[in-house]
Design an enzyme around this catalytic site. Structure first.
Site, mmCIF file in Angstrom:
data_model
loop_
_atom_site.group_PDB
_atom_site.id
_atom_site.type_symbol
_atom_site.label_atom_id
_atom_site.label_comp_id
_atom_site.label_asym_id
_atom_site.label_seq_id
_atom_site.Cartn_x
_atom_site.Cartn_y
_atom_site.Cartn_z
ATOM 1 C CE1 TYR A 132 0.922 16.094 16.904
ATOM 2 C CE2 TYR A 132 0.111 14.250 15.596
ATOM 3 C CZ TYR A 132 0.468 15.585 15.695
ATOM 4 O OH TYR A 132 0.360 16.394 14.597
ATOM 5 C CB ALA A 181 -3.448 15.955 22.120
#
Length: 252
Positions: free
Chosen positions: A151, A154
């Site tokens: 996460y 990204a």
């Protein structure tokens, strides 16, 4: 405040719950026409009951063909997109050594590549009109360490992409920015699950890690996003704005 968003055509990914649904509600209250996209048909049906006059579309946004179908449907519904909110996202994996390459790829497809692709899809139409706004929902964990690596990576890529596209698009009247939420509490979110599982631990986290002494709300993110998308923020381009009650450890 009237943000001048009446009759604007807004596309929101991941809009059936949580922050995305809150953003949709805020735009609708400003008089905009809103299309939300999500994977869960059940979630979309619930959003339709809650949000007056919202348009919905089911799709798997990790899939390039599905994203193209969504944009084609958005054009058919609205004739064009004035505001794009890239909100869809999720966390997966664990420690890097224990996280498969497939999980890293899935995280990038959902959190990052979907935002890149939709931005590329809306750009020609916005350039023709000479105006438009793209707001990417990133995270404070895209600006600093924290959260799961998939996460974090990204969202960091999303913030970098935001600045790169903003510098290209501003000359065509298109503004691109990102909003980086901190810990937000809502019924469908991970923080609510953690709070239910271990309230003492999570309440201690809040007191130690969030200077404001509480979780943020969906509405507090949505208010900032609608402002950033409006002409009231006309001189903001390429920014990544923390909305976190002071949770971030960065000086910037």
């Amino acid at each position: 405040m009237d943000l001048g968003l009446k009759d604007k055509k807004v596309l929101i990914t991941g809009g059936s719950k949580g922050i995305g649904k809150g953003i949709a509600k805020s735009f609708i209250e400003e008089g905009a026409s809103v299309l939300i996209v999500a994977r869960s048909q059940e979630g979309l049906a619930a959003a339709e009951k809650e949000l007056a006059q919202v348009h919905t579309l089911q799709a798997d946004l990790t899939n390039e063909t599905e994203r193209e179908r969504v944009y084609a449907q958005a054009l058919e519904t609205f004739g064009g997109i004035d505001v794009l909110i890239n909100n869809v996202g999720a966390s997966n994996g664990g420690k890097i050594e224990e996280t498969s390459m497939q999980q890293f790829e899935e995280a990038m497809a959902l959190n990052y590549f979907s935002a890149v692709h939709f931005s590329k899809l809306v750009l020609p139409g916005m350039k023709t009109k000479g105006e438009g706004s793209i707001v990417n929902i990133s995270s404070i964990f895209g600006r600093e360490s924290g959260g799961k690596a998939t996460y974090n990576n990204a969202k960091a890529a999303m913030i970098s992409f935001t600045k790169a596209l903003a510098d290209e698009a501003i000359q065509d009247g298109i503004r691109v920015n990102s909003v980086a939420p901190g810990a937000i509490l809502h019924p469908d979110g991970n923080w609510q699950k953690r709070l239910d599982e271990n309230p003492d631990k999570i309440n201690q986290f809040v007191q130690e890690q969030i200077p404001a002494g509480r979780f943020g709300t969906v509405e507090e993110i949505a208010d900032v996003v609608t402002f950033m998308a409006s002409d009231k923020a006309s001189w903001i381009s390429g920014a990544s704005l923390n909305v976190d009650g002071g949770q971030s450890k960065m000086n910037m």
